[in-house]
Every structure is written in C-alpha cells, then in structure tokens.
Design a protein around this motif. Structure first.
Motif, mmCIF file in Angstrom:
data_model
loop_
_atom_site.group_PDB
_atom_site.id
_atom_site.type_symbol
_atom_site.label_atom_id
_atom_site.label_comp_id
_atom_site.label_asym_id
_atom_site.label_seq_id
_atom_site.Cartn_x
_atom_site.Cartn_y
_atom_site.Cartn_z
ATOM 1 N N VAL A 103 0.742 -1.376 -0.249
ATOM 2 C CA VAL A 103 -0.152 0.358 -0.088
ATOM 3 C C VAL A 103 0.959 1.695 0.198
ATOM 4 C CG1 VAL A 103 -1.445 1.376 1.172
ATOM 5 C CG2 VAL A 103 -1.508 -0.897 0.950
ATOM 6 N N VAL A 104 1.930 1.541 1.167
ATOM 7 C CA VAL A 104 2.870 2.562 0.637
ATOM 8 C C VAL A 104 3.724 2.679 -0.116
ATOM 9 C CG1 VAL A 104 4.849 3.332 2.656
ATOM 10 C CG2 VAL A 104 3.218 1.800 3.079
ATOM 11 N N THR A 105 4.586 0.870 -1.018
ATOM 12 C CA THR A 105 4.990 1.925 -2.372
ATOM 13 C C THR A 105 4.044 2.197 -3.407
ATOM 14 O OG1 THR A 105 5.867 -0.227 -1.895
ATOM 15 C CG2 THR A 105 5.856 0.344 -4.205
ATOM 16 N N MET A 106 2.559 2.242 -3.680
ATOM 17 C CA MET A 106 1.892 2.052 -4.162
ATOM 18 C C MET A 106 1.621 3.418 -4.545
ATOM 19 S SD MET A 106 0.708 0.789 -7.419
ATOM 20 C CE MET A 106 -0.808 1.268 -8.095
ATOM 21 N N ALA A 107 1.437 4.250 -3.038
ATOM 22 C CA ALA A 107 0.782 5.413 -2.948
ATOM 23 C C ALA A 107 2.158 6.301 -2.870
ATOM 24 C CB ALA A 107 0.599 5.276 -1.279
ATOM 25 N N VAL A 108 3.734 6.447 -2.602
ATOM 26 C CA VAL A 108 4.574 6.730 -3.062
ATOM 27 C C VAL A 108 4.897 6.642 -4.692
ATOM 28 C CG1 VAL A 108 6.924 7.010 -2.820
ATOM 29 C CG2 VAL A 108 5.454 6.640 -0.589
ATOM 30 N N ALA A 109 4.950 5.830 -5.584
ATOM 31 C CA ALA A 109 4.788 5.850 -6.693
ATOM 32 C C ALA A 109 3.200 6.523 -7.464
ATOM 33 C CB ALA A 109 4.518 4.579 -7.328
ATOM 34 N N LEU A 110 2.563 7.127 -6.827
ATOM 35 C CA LEU A 110 1.044 6.854 -7.902
ATOM 36 C C LEU A 110 1.668 8.942 -7.321
ATOM 37 C CD1 LEU A 110 -1.804 5.014 -6.278
ATOM 38 C CD2 LEU A 110 -0.890 5.791 -8.405
ATOM 39 N N GLU A 111 2.399 8.596 -6.025
ATOM 40 C CA GLU A 111 2.183 10.515 -4.642
ATOM 41 C C GLU A 111 3.550 11.169 -6.267
ATOM 42 O OE1 GLU A 111 1.631 14.058 -2.689
ATOM 43 O OE2 GLU A 111 0.497 11.931 -3.208
ATOM 44 N N GLU A 112 4.653 10.920 -6.614
ATOM 45 C CA GLU A 112 5.650 10.907 -7.632
ATOM 46 C C GLU A 112 5.192 10.744 -9.114
ATOM 47 O OE1 GLU A 112 9.250 11.476 -6.492
ATOM 48 O OE2 GLU A 112 7.969 12.711 -4.950
ATOM 49 N N GLY A 113 4.660 10.416 -9.936
ATOM 50 C CA GLY A 113 3.349 10.335 -10.720
ATOM 51 C C GLY A 113 4.587 9.371 -11.696
ATOM 52 N N VAL A 114 5.744 8.601 -10.631
ATOM 53 C CA VAL A 114 5.885 7.924 -11.992
ATOM 54 C C VAL A 114 4.954 6.303 -12.617
ATOM 55 C CG1 VAL A 114 8.057 8.198 -10.692
ATOM 56 C CG2 VAL A 114 7.061 6.421 -9.899
ATOM 57 N N VAL A 115 3.938 6.458 -11.966
ATOM 58 C CA VAL A 115 2.966 5.351 -12.772
ATOM 59 C C VAL A 115 1.501 5.751 -12.402
ATOM 60 C CG1 VAL A 115 4.396 3.139 -11.512
ATOM 61 C CG2 VAL A 115 2.195 4.171 -10.187
ATOM 62 N N THR A 116 0.692 5.064 -13.447
ATOM 63 C CA THR A 116 -0.698 4.964 -13.308
ATOM 64 C C THR A 116 -1.265 4.067 -12.733
ATOM 65 O OG1 THR A 116 -0.831 5.184 -15.514
ATOM 66 C CG2 THR A 116 -1.022 7.025 -14.655
ATOM 67 N N PRO A 117 -2.201 3.914 -12.664
ATOM 68 C CA PRO A 117 -3.291 2.794 -11.854
ATOM 69 C C PRO A 117 -2.682 0.974 -13.384
ATOM 70 C CG PRO A 117 -4.311 4.716 -11.256
ATOM 71 C CD PRO A 117 -3.666 4.547 -11.714
ATOM 72 N N GLU A 118 -3.080 1.799 -14.988
ATOM 73 C CA GLU A 118 -2.934 1.566 -15.764
ATOM 74 C C GLU A 118 -1.790 1.143 -16.542
ATOM 75 O OE1 GLU A 118 -4.700 4.904 -15.715
ATOM 76 O OE2 GLU A 118 -6.870 3.469 -14.941
ATOM 77 N N THR A 119 -0.204 1.911 -15.691
ATOM 78 C CA THR A 119 0.351 1.437 -16.383
ATOM 79 C C THR A 119 0.432 0.105 -16.397
ATOM 80 O OG1 THR A 119 1.431 3.390 -15.264
ATOM 81 C CG2 THR A 119 2.454 1.584 -16.318
ATOM 82 N N ARG A 120 1.440 -0.720 -17.780
ATOM 83 C CA ARG A 120 1.488 -1.949 -16.991
ATOM 84 C C ARG A 120 2.884 -2.410 -18.256
ATOM 85 N NH1 ARG A 120 -3.162 -4.138 -19.601
ATOM 86 N NH2 ARG A 120 -2.451 -5.794 -20.579
ATOM 87 N N PHE A 121 2.620 -3.511 -16.593
ATOM 88 C CA PHE A 121 4.274 -3.937 -16.468
ATOM 89 C C PHE A 121 3.770 -5.791 -17.223
ATOM 90 C CE2 PHE A 121 3.656 -1.094 -13.391
ATOM 91 C CZ PHE A 121 5.038 -0.207 -13.177
ATOM 92 N N ASP A 122 5.232 -6.482 -16.805
ATOM 93 C CA ASP A 122 5.563 -7.811 -17.128
ATOM 94 C C ASP A 122 5.679 -8.337 -16.084
ATOM 95 O OD1 ASP A 122 6.467 -10.264 -18.170
ATOM 96 O OD2 ASP A 122 7.111 -9.838 -19.957
#
Length: 263
Positions: A103-122
């Motif tokens: 939860v913390v990792t995702m929140a930090v990444a969203l706050e920093e703008g480095v991912v969006t919920p739609e960003t794709r990963f393999d």
C-alpha cells in the motif's frame, strides 16, 4: 495536586485542663480523571479475537489495532502471546511488514507520478529477474506465491492481487532518496512514543539502497520492519489522503472543573 491538610496548634494547658488545638481540615484535591479514546466493547472483542486466533493457528503472537482513520484515535489495541516475555507488544514487537507495505509503495509511486493505475508491467511466469536501469539482468530473482497473476497486466491489477514482481518494479521507479524521505515522514524507523512502556523503532534501511536487492525488496515489504502502532499510523495517513496525524490514545484529562484536551 494538593494533598490533604490538617491545621492545628500545639495542645497547651489552660487553667489545669488541656485545650484541643485542632483548627481545621482541607481535603486533598480530586484525583485527575484520564479519558482515553478506547471503545471498551471493541477492546473486549479484539482481545477475544486475538486469543481465538492464537489458539486456532497455534501462533506465538497475535496483534490487533482498531482506529478511527479520520482522527487517528485508537479505539482498541491489544496483543495475545503464547510466551508473554516482552513489554507491550504493539509498541515493542518489531515485524517485517511484508505485503501490507505494498500500500505504501503504490501510494508513493502514484504521488511521485511514476506510475498510473493503467501502467503495464511484465512480471514473467512466477519468477522475475530484476533488470537494472540500462536493461541488463541482475542476479536477483523474485518469486511469487502459488496462484499469483503472471504475464503482462496493469499496475492496478497487479496491486490488487499483491504481485511481488510488479511492486518491486514500481518501487524501482522511485529514486531511493525520495522513497526514503516518504518513509521517514510516515514515521518508519522511529519508536512510537506512545508512553506505553519500552518501545522499539524497527529498521528503515539507510540510503543508498542496493538497486536489485534492498530497493526492489522494499517494494513488497521486505528488508523493512516496524511496530504495529507505527505501521497502522502510516497506513491511516495514506487512507485519509496523505494527511499525517499521530495516533492518539488519550482524549483529555479532568480534575474538578479543570479540563485539558489532548490533541
């Protein structure tokens, strides 16, 4: 607080008799009344649930906390231990946060703008080899629990299904100094300062972080440890939209007509 007070003068003979030297008595001040934020029904329920968990799963330790997320007030806080040898566990027992830290990792990444919920990963197919920023493979392989999502999907889907490899990749998109700064502001690496006896701070690794190991591992809650109090405080901050509020266990102190609110 004023103690009780008796007032008298020395007994003395008066015309052959002894006179009572008692002048008066002032009672002690009223004892202070400390009001907590605890909901006693919830506290009893939580205690029973923890004892049941301990018995059902033959666990060594069970911890629980119930919060009013908006205010940060603690409504119930307890622990149950098979071997009660330590101080109050919610502020003393240090544990690896594991997947709850995602939860913390995702929140930090969203706050920093480095991912969006739609960003794709393999994330591969149950095993993922961490790659450095220039694209070459490291020696680090991250594995998943049985039944985890595999292949390519969105950050939102991988987060909802708690996929380690995705959260590691998301964490690596945030510079380690920035990531560390967020964790410091959330209170990780510091003791709770609850006033409930001996406390421990847990472990927040200092920077610089090893890219393929510490940095990647932090993404899914490894190589970081904390107490229940501090972790709950951080998660509550995220749930209320990023506004940090320390957890509180006291609502006020009263003595007679005097009232002191505890913020």
């Amino acid at each position: 607080r004023a103690p009780e007070e008796y007032r008298w003068i020395d007994d003395r003979p008066v015309r052959g008799a002894r006179a009572n030297g008692y002048l008066g008595f002032t009672p002690a001040s009223e004892p202070p009344v400390v009001r907590t934020t605890l909901d006693l029904s919830l506290q009893r329920f939580l205690g029973a649930e923890l004892q049941g968990t301990l018995a059902t799963h033959e666990a060594a330790l069970a911890l629980g906390i119930v919060l009013d997320v908006q205010s940060g007030a603690i409504l119930a806080l307890d622990s149950a231990e098979a071997y009660p040898l330590q101080p109050f566990a919610p502020v003393y027992h240090v544990f690896t946060t594991g997947s709850t830290f995602k939860v913390v990792t995702m929140a930090v990444a969203l706050e920093e703008g480095v991912v969006t919920p739609e960003t794709r990963f393999d994330v591969g197919h149950g095993e993922y080899r961490v790659r450095y920023e220039d694209g070459h493979a490291s020696g680090r392989v991250i594995r998943e629990a049985e039944g985890a999502l595999t292949g390519t999907d969105t950050a939102a889907r991988f987060f909802a299904h708690s996929v380690n490899a995705a959260l590691a990749q998301i964490a690596l998109r945030v510079d380690d100094e920035h990531f560390h700064s967020y964790l410091e502001r959330l209170g990780y690496g510091r003791a709770p300062h609850s006033g409930l006896g001996p406390e421990r701070a847990g472990n927040l690794p200092p920077t610089p972080w090893s890219y393929a190991y510490t940095h990647a591992s932090l993404g899914f809650g490894h190589e970081i440890s904390t107490t229940l109090w501090r972790h709950a405080e951080a998660l509550a901050t995220i749930l209320r939209g990023g506004e940090y509020r320390p957890l509180s266990l006291l609502s006020g102190v009263e003595q007679g007509a005097a009232r002191l609110a505890v913020p």
